[in-house]
Design a protein around this motif. Structure first.
Motif, mmCIF file in Angstrom:
data_model
loop_
_atom_site.group_PDB
_atom_site.id
_atom_site.type_symbol
_atom_site.label_atom_id
_atom_site.label_comp_id
_atom_site.label_asym_id
_atom_site.label_seq_id
_atom_site.Cartn_x
_atom_site.Cartn_y
_atom_site.Cartn_z
ATOM 1 N N GLN A 40 -25.806 63.976 -13.813
ATOM 2 C CA GLN A 40 -26.335 64.401 -12.517
ATOM 3 C C GLN A 40 -25.381 65.354 -11.816
ATOM 4 O OE1 GLN A 40 -25.271 63.880 -9.204
ATOM 5 N NE2 GLN A 40 -26.954 63.035 -8.012
ATOM 6 N N GLN A 41 -24.082 65.046 -11.870
ATOM 7 C CA GLN A 41 -23.092 65.922 -11.247
ATOM 8 C C GLN A 41 -23.051 67.274 -11.961
ATOM 9 O OE1 GLN A 41 -21.569 65.202 -8.494
ATOM 10 N NE2 GLN A 41 -20.221 66.994 -8.338
ATOM 11 N N TYR A 56 -26.136 69.201 -10.910
ATOM 12 C CA TYR A 56 -25.990 69.591 -9.508
ATOM 13 C C TYR A 56 -25.063 70.793 -9.356
ATOM 14 C CZ TYR A 56 -23.945 69.432 -4.819
ATOM 15 O OH TYR A 56 -23.455 69.772 -3.581
ATOM 16 N N ASP A 82 -37.744 71.695 -13.386
ATOM 17 C CA ASP A 82 -36.777 70.724 -13.897
ATOM 18 C C ASP A 82 -36.773 70.645 -15.416
ATOM 19 O OD1 ASP A 82 -39.205 69.463 -14.201
ATOM 20 O OD2 ASP A 82 -38.692 67.694 -13.016
ATOM 21 N N THR A 136 -34.246 63.387 -15.504
ATOM 22 C CA THR A 136 -33.858 62.522 -14.373
ATOM 23 C C THR A 136 -32.637 63.038 -13.624
ATOM 24 O OG1 THR A 136 -34.844 60.560 -15.395
ATOM 25 C CG2 THR A 136 -33.154 60.193 -13.702
ATOM 26 N N PRO A 137 -31.513 63.353 -14.297
ATOM 27 C CA PRO A 137 -30.377 63.888 -13.541
ATOM 28 C C PRO A 137 -30.665 65.225 -12.876
ATOM 29 C CG PRO A 137 -29.955 64.000 -15.901
ATOM 30 C CD PRO A 137 -31.168 63.144 -15.705
ATOM 31 N N ARG A 177 -33.623 66.088 -11.609
ATOM 32 C CA ARG A 177 -34.385 65.751 -10.406
ATOM 33 C C ARG A 177 -33.462 65.207 -9.322
ATOM 34 N NH1 ARG A 177 -39.324 62.730 -13.613
ATOM 35 N NH2 ARG A 177 -40.521 64.608 -14.147
ATOM 36 N N GLU A 178 -32.506 64.377 -9.712
ATOM 37 C CA GLU A 178 -31.548 63.841 -8.737
ATOM 38 C C GLU A 178 -30.707 64.964 -8.132
ATOM 39 O OE1 GLU A 178 -29.458 61.098 -11.181
ATOM 40 O OE2 GLU A 178 -30.901 59.458 -10.880
ATOM 41 N N ALA A 179 -30.335 65.929 -8.964
ATOM 42 C CA ALA A 179 -29.560 67.077 -8.479
ATOM 43 C C ALA A 179 -30.378 67.892 -7.486
ATOM 44 C CB ALA A 179 -29.125 67.953 -9.651
ATOM 45 N N ILE A 219 -32.714 66.803 -5.552
ATOM 46 C CA ILE A 219 -32.788 66.056 -4.288
ATOM 47 C C ILE A 219 -31.547 66.336 -3.445
ATOM 48 C CG2 ILE A 219 -32.704 63.741 -3.272
ATOM 49 C CD1 ILE A 219 -34.470 62.808 -5.627
ATOM 50 N N ARG A 220 -30.382 66.305 -4.065
ATOM 51 C CA ARG A 220 -29.132 66.606 -3.347
ATOM 52 C C ARG A 220 -29.151 68.026 -2.793
ATOM 53 N NH1 ARG A 220 -23.892 65.202 -6.821
ATOM 54 N NH2 ARG A 220 -22.918 66.022 -4.904
#
Length: 221
Positions: free
Chosen positions: A16-17, A20, A40, A52-53, A55-57, A59-60
Motif C-alpha cells: 500500500q505504501q 501510494y 486501479d 487492494t493496496p 485502492r487503499e492508496a 483513498i489516502r
C-alpha cells in the motif's frame, strides 16, 4: 492513462505504501495530469501488486485532495488548486523572504557554488519537470542555511502543494528566462551577504511566479 515504466529501486514497508508513493509522485511530478482517469487495475498490473493496496492508496490520495471520484464513480486526478494558489504564493513569498534574510550572513562558499551550479543548470534546461526540481534544490540551499527547521517544514509544505501548478508554468520559455533572471538577482544578494536585498529578491520571485502562472491559466480559459 500514460503511466511510466517502472524504474524505482526504493524499498517500502508495504504494498500500500509502495502504491501510494508511486502514484503520489506521478500526480505531483508527472506524467499524470489534472482530471485524468486513474484505473486501479492498470496501476496494480504496472506495480505488480493486487488491486487492494492500490485502492487503499487512492483513498489516502483522496484525503489529501490529489484524486477525486467523479459522478460516474471513476477516480480522476484532482484539478489544480487554483483557488488556493494566490494565498499559497503570498504566504510562501513571506516565508521565503524570511529564509533568505536569515541565510544571507551565513552562506558559505560551498553553498554559493552549489547555487551557481544549479542556476547554470536552470539556464540550460527546458524540461518542466527538471526545471521544477532544480528550482526546489536552488531554494533549499539557503532554506537549510537559515537554520530554522520549522521554517523549512512550512516552506516545503507550500512547495509541495504548488508543485503541480509550477510544473505547468515551467513549460513556457518566457517564464523560464524571467525566473532565471530573478534567481540571479537573489544569488547575487546572497553572495553579497545583503539580507534586505536577498529577502526582497526572494519575495519578488514568489509573487512574480504566481503572476506568470495566473497569466498562463487565464489564457487557457
Amino acid at each position: 492513462m500514460p503511466l511510466p515504466r517502472m524504474k524505482t529501486n526504493r524499498r517500502y514497508a508495504s504494498a500500500q505504501q509502495f502504491a501510494y508513493e508511486e502514484l503520489r509522485h506521478w500526480i505531483l511530478n508527472g506524467p499524470l495530469e489534472p482530471h485524468e482517469v486513474v484505473r486501479d487495475v492498470e496501476i496494480a498490473e504496472l506495480l505488480g501488486v493486487s488491486r487492494t493496496p492500490v485502492r487503499e492508496a487512492l483513498i489516502r490520495l483522496g484525503q489529501e485532495g490529489l484524486v477525486e471520484a467523479s459522478a460516474s464513480r471513476m477516480t480522476r486526478v484532482a484539478g489544480l488548486p487554483l483557488d488556493r494558489a494566490p494565498h499559497l504564493f503570498q504566504v510562501g513569498a513571506t516565508l521565503d523572504a524570511m529564509a533568505a534574510e536569515l541565510a544571507a550572513p551565513k552562506m558559505t562558499e560551498a553553498d554559493l557554488q552549489l547555487m551557481e551550479s544549479l542556476h547554470e543548470s536552470l539556464g540550460q534546461t527546458t524540461a518542466p519537470e527538471r526545471l521544477s526540481a532544480l528550482d526546489e534544490e536552488f531554494h533549499l540551499v539557503y532554506y537549510r542555511r537559515a537554520g530554522n527547521p520549522v521554517l523549512i517544514e512550512l516552506l516545503e509544505s507550500i512547495d509541495e502543494q504548488l508543485r503541480r501548478i509550477e510544473r505547468h508554468s515551467w513549460g513556457y520559455r518566457r517564464i523560464q528566462k524571467e525566473a532565471h533572471e530573478e534567481h540571479r538577482t537573489l544569488l547575487d544578494a546572497l553572495r553579497a551577504g545583503d539580507a534586505t536585498a536577498a529577502g526582497e529578491a526572494a519575495r519578488v520571485n514568489w509573487l512574480r511566479s504566481w503572476e506568470r502562472g495566473a497569466e498562463v491559466f487565464n489564457s487557457r480559459e
